[in-house]
Design a protein around this motif. Structure first.
Motif, mmCIF file in Angstrom:
data_model
loop_
_atom_site.group_PDB
_atom_site.id
_atom_site.type_symbol
_atom_site.label_atom_id
_atom_site.label_comp_id
_atom_site.label_asym_id
_atom_site.label_seq_id
_atom_site.Cartn_x
_atom_site.Cartn_y
_atom_site.Cartn_z
ATOM 1 N N GLU A 55 0.833 -1.212 0.000
ATOM 2 C CA GLU A 55 0.000 0.000 0.000
ATOM 3 C C GLU A 55 0.861 1.252 0.000
ATOM 4 O OE1 GLU A 55 -4.078 1.537 2.130
ATOM 5 O OE2 GLU A 55 -2.632 0.451 3.364
ATOM 6 N N ASN A 56 1.954 1.244 0.750
ATOM 7 C CA ASN A 56 2.861 2.400 0.784
ATOM 8 C C ASN A 56 3.478 2.642 -0.595
ATOM 9 O OD1 ASN A 56 2.355 2.825 3.501
ATOM 10 N ND2 ASN A 56 4.113 1.606 4.179
ATOM 11 N N LYS A 57 3.888 1.554 -1.251
ATOM 12 C CA LYS A 57 4.450 1.694 -2.599
ATOM 13 C C LYS A 57 3.391 2.220 -3.570
ATOM 14 C CE LYS A 57 7.897 -2.005 -2.194
ATOM 15 N NZ LYS A 57 8.323 -3.335 -2.699
ATOM 16 N N PHE A 58 2.168 1.732 -3.416
ATOM 17 C CA PHE A 58 1.101 2.177 -4.308
ATOM 18 C C PHE A 58 0.815 3.666 -4.109
ATOM 19 C CE2 PHE A 58 -3.324 3.152 -5.197
ATOM 20 C CZ PHE A 58 -3.456 2.703 -6.504
ATOM 21 N N LEU A 59 0.779 4.119 -2.858
ATOM 22 C CA LEU A 59 0.515 5.540 -2.598
ATOM 23 C C LEU A 59 1.620 6.420 -3.181
ATOM 24 C CD1 LEU A 59 -0.822 5.311 1.072
ATOM 25 C CD2 LEU A 59 -2.138 5.685 -1.030
ATOM 26 N N ALA A 60 2.858 5.931 -3.126
ATOM 27 C CA ALA A 60 3.966 6.667 -3.747
ATOM 28 C C ALA A 60 3.784 6.717 -5.261
ATOM 29 C CB ALA A 60 5.297 6.013 -3.393
ATOM 30 N N PHE A 61 3.362 5.589 -5.861
ATOM 31 C CA PHE A 61 3.094 5.547 -7.310
ATOM 32 C C PHE A 61 1.932 6.468 -7.665
ATOM 33 C CE2 PHE A 61 0.785 3.569 -10.918
ATOM 34 C CZ PHE A 61 1.750 3.735 -11.893
ATOM 35 N N LEU A 84 -3.589 6.647 -14.674
ATOM 36 C CA LEU A 84 -4.973 7.124 -14.556
ATOM 37 C C LEU A 84 -5.771 6.240 -13.597
ATOM 38 C CD1 LEU A 84 -5.593 7.952 -18.312
ATOM 39 C CD2 LEU A 84 -5.572 9.608 -16.443
ATOM 40 N N LEU A 85 -5.540 4.934 -13.646
ATOM 41 C CA LEU A 85 -6.238 4.039 -12.731
ATOM 42 C C LEU A 85 -5.800 4.278 -11.283
ATOM 43 C CD1 LEU A 85 -6.188 0.678 -14.744
ATOM 44 C CD2 LEU A 85 -8.196 2.054 -14.172
ATOM 45 N N ALA A 86 -4.516 4.583 -11.094
ATOM 46 C CA ALA A 86 -4.009 4.808 -9.740
ATOM 47 C C ALA A 86 -4.717 5.974 -9.063
ATOM 48 C CB ALA A 86 -2.505 5.055 -9.774
ATOM 49 N N LEU A 87 -5.115 6.984 -9.843
ATOM 50 C CA LEU A 87 -5.831 8.122 -9.265
ATOM 51 C C LEU A 87 -7.161 7.689 -8.662
ATOM 52 C CD1 LEU A 87 -5.215 10.909 -11.940
ATOM 53 C CD2 LEU A 87 -3.926 10.434 -9.851
ATOM 54 N N LYS A 88 -7.717 6.575 -9.151
ATOM 55 C CA LYS A 88 -8.979 6.053 -8.620
ATOM 56 C C LYS A 88 -8.727 4.949 -7.584
ATOM 57 C CE LYS A 88 -12.626 6.618 -10.309
ATOM 58 N NZ LYS A 88 -13.751 7.500 -9.945
ATOM 59 N N TYR A 89 -7.488 4.824 -7.124
ATOM 60 C CA TYR A 89 -7.087 3.782 -6.175
ATOM 61 C C TYR A 89 -7.312 2.382 -6.758
ATOM 62 C CZ TYR A 89 -6.398 7.254 -2.531
ATOM 63 O OH TYR A 89 -5.930 8.323 -1.802
ATOM 64 N N ILE A 90 -6.989 2.232 -8.045
ATOM 65 C CA ILE A 90 -7.115 0.944 -8.727
ATOM 66 C C ILE A 90 -5.751 0.547 -9.277
ATOM 67 C CG2 ILE A 90 -8.207 -0.317 -10.630
ATOM 68 C CD1 ILE A 90 -10.519 1.705 -10.471
ATOM 69 N N VAL A 91 -5.368 -0.714 -9.061
ATOM 70 C CA VAL A 91 -4.142 -1.239 -9.660
ATOM 71 C C VAL A 91 -4.539 -2.352 -10.625
ATOM 72 C CG1 VAL A 91 -3.762 -2.849 -7.730
ATOM 73 C CG2 VAL A 91 -1.866 -2.253 -9.243
ATOM 74 N N LEU A 92 -4.039 -2.256 -11.857
ATOM 75 C CA LEU A 92 -4.318 -3.255 -12.886
ATOM 76 C C LEU A 92 -3.224 -4.318 -12.848
ATOM 77 C CD1 LEU A 92 -5.939 -4.205 -15.386
ATOM 78 C CD2 LEU A 92 -4.490 -2.698 -16.769
ATOM 79 N N LEU A 93 -3.627 -5.585 -12.679
ATOM 80 C CA LEU A 93 -2.667 -6.684 -12.579
ATOM 81 C C LEU A 93 -2.780 -7.569 -13.820
ATOM 82 C CD1 LEU A 93 -3.122 -7.618 -8.810
ATOM 83 C CD2 LEU A 93 -1.297 -6.249 -9.832
ATOM 84 N N LYS A 94 -1.774 -7.466 -14.685
ATOM 85 C CA LYS A 94 -1.687 -8.275 -15.899
ATOM 86 C C LYS A 94 -0.271 -8.832 -15.945
ATOM 87 C CE LYS A 94 -3.615 -6.559 -19.612
ATOM 88 N NZ LYS A 94 -3.958 -5.684 -20.744
ATOM 89 N N PRO A 95 -0.061 -10.056 -15.500
ATOM 90 C CA PRO A 95 1.305 -10.603 -15.378
ATOM 91 C C PRO A 95 2.147 -10.407 -16.628
ATOM 92 C CG PRO A 95 -0.274 -12.116 -14.427
ATOM 93 C CD PRO A 95 -1.082 -11.024 -15.076
ATOM 94 N N PHE A 96 3.356 -9.874 -16.403
ATOM 95 C CA PHE A 96 4.374 -9.693 -17.445
ATOM 96 C C PHE A 96 3.947 -8.680 -18.512
ATOM 97 C CE2 PHE A 96 4.416 -14.168 -15.990
ATOM 98 C CZ PHE A 96 5.597 -14.124 -15.266
#
Length: 371
Positions: A55-61, A84-96
């Protein structure tokens, strides 16, 4: 050195302890239970620390994303989707498939481990299509494809193949039966041969000919009052997005008398000679925004994005012990353009993917989130 008296006392003490354990097995069991409870608490504490670190890394991102977008250099949806997704507190996970900026703030190993950790509990015990039935499906489809070379002499081949597929679903698990029923539907919709690129006149035709026959049986169940429908409307309950206009082509919803709460959304676009990457990016942002709202109170929310004949499916859920929403790509599958492509579509790999799609949706998207 230990003298004989001390040694005797030690032996007596050990004997007493052993006797106590033998005479009081309940105490030993209690000790084991306490140790197991302590181990569970330890693991929970370690997980909480890991999640807090992420969460700390995400907030920095997210702070980086805000600076990047407000810098005045211009924002491209195609190249700034993660920001743009990070501004909505969303992380997109698509491996590699992560962007350079994502890999700078998170190690790719960390993102892949998070994906595995979140995705594994989503699947039920059924994750593959029965190999014997899959072989029969392949044989039936192959015989039908061969028969259309001389369709005049085999005018009943289509109905014969469709009946075989439906009959295979008798006494099979619902996930397999719905796929078999969908394949039988698909036989009636697909052209015999692949049409020239661009002949498909619009999104409704693409949807009705290739995707609806399969996805509706998998994602709908009238007995449970769950329907997949073409809506192309603005869902009022989702609010207004600050990134893109909130409108979805499809809704999967649970209903009682009237269409009720949404369980997921879908978007579809024709494949163009030059892909409209910004348009596809906006569709993805829209799906993330809508499913974030839809997943409130649910274990997860489902979405899919169609581009040409390629389907990508996503599950949106909350990362435990954080305020971050994760959107996981769970499937990528090429659908058939014609009957000639159908044999490759009924491969074991494709059928297994459809089983997992069914299981993820029904095991999670109707389930209330545990408080």
């Amino acid at each position: 050195m230990v003298n004989e008296e001390e040694l005797a006392n030690l032996e007596q003490s050990t004997t007493i302890k052993i006797m106590k354990k033998r005479n009081n097995p309940g105490e030993e069991n209690e000790e084991k239970v306490d140790e197991e409870n302590r181990a569970v608490k330890r693991r929970s504490s370690e997980k909480a620390v890991e999640e807090k670190s992420f969460e700390n890394k995400f907030l920095a991102f997210r702070q980086f994303s805000a600076r990047c977008i407000s810098s005045g250099d211009g924002v491209s949806v195609e190249s700034h989707t993660y920001e743009l997704l990070a501004l909505k507190y969303i992380v997109l996970l698509k491996p590699f498939q992560y962007s350079e900026s994502m890999r700078e703030y998170f190690e790719e190993k960390t993102l892949n481990e998070l994906y595995t950790k979140l995705s594994q509990p989503l699947y039920g015990s059924k994750q593959s299509f029965d190999p014997t039935i899959a072989s029969l499906v392949s044989d039936a489809v192959y015989c039908y494809i061969q028969s259309i070379e001389n369709i005049g002499a085999n005018s009943g081949a289509l109905m014969q193949c469709a009946r075989k597929l439906v009959l295979m679903g008798i006494d099979r698990p619902r996930c397999e039966a719905s796929i078999l029923f969908g394949l039988a539907n698909l036989l009636h919709k697909l052209p015999f041969r692949t049409m020239v690129e661009g002949v498909v006149s619009g999104e409704p035709e693409l949807w009705s000919s290739a995707f609806d026959p399969i996805l509706s049986p998998i994602l709908s169940d009238a007995e449970k009052q769950v329907y997949l429908r073409w809506s192309n409307d603005i869902p009022l309950e989702a609010g207004v997005s600050t990134i893109v206009h909130v409108k979805a082509d499809f809704r999967g919803c649970e209903t009682d008398r009237c269409y009720g709460r949404p369980l997921g959304y879908g978007e579809i676009k024709l494949r163009e000679p030059e892909p409209n990457l910004d348009g596809l990016g906006c569709d993805l942002l829209r799906l993330a925004d809508l499913t974030q709202h839809a997943s409130a109170g649910l274990n997860a929310s489902f979405s899919f994005q169609i581009h040409g004949y390629t389907l990508k499916a996503y599950i949106t859920t909350t990362i435990p012990n954080t305020s971050i929403t994760a959107m996981l790509e769970i499937l990528s599958l090429e659908f058939p353009k014609s009957v000639n492509d159908l044999h490759s579509f009924v491969s074991r790999q494709s059928l297994d993917k459809l089983v997992r799609l069914h299981e993820v949706f029904w095991n999670n998207c109707l389930e209330e989130r545990k408080r």
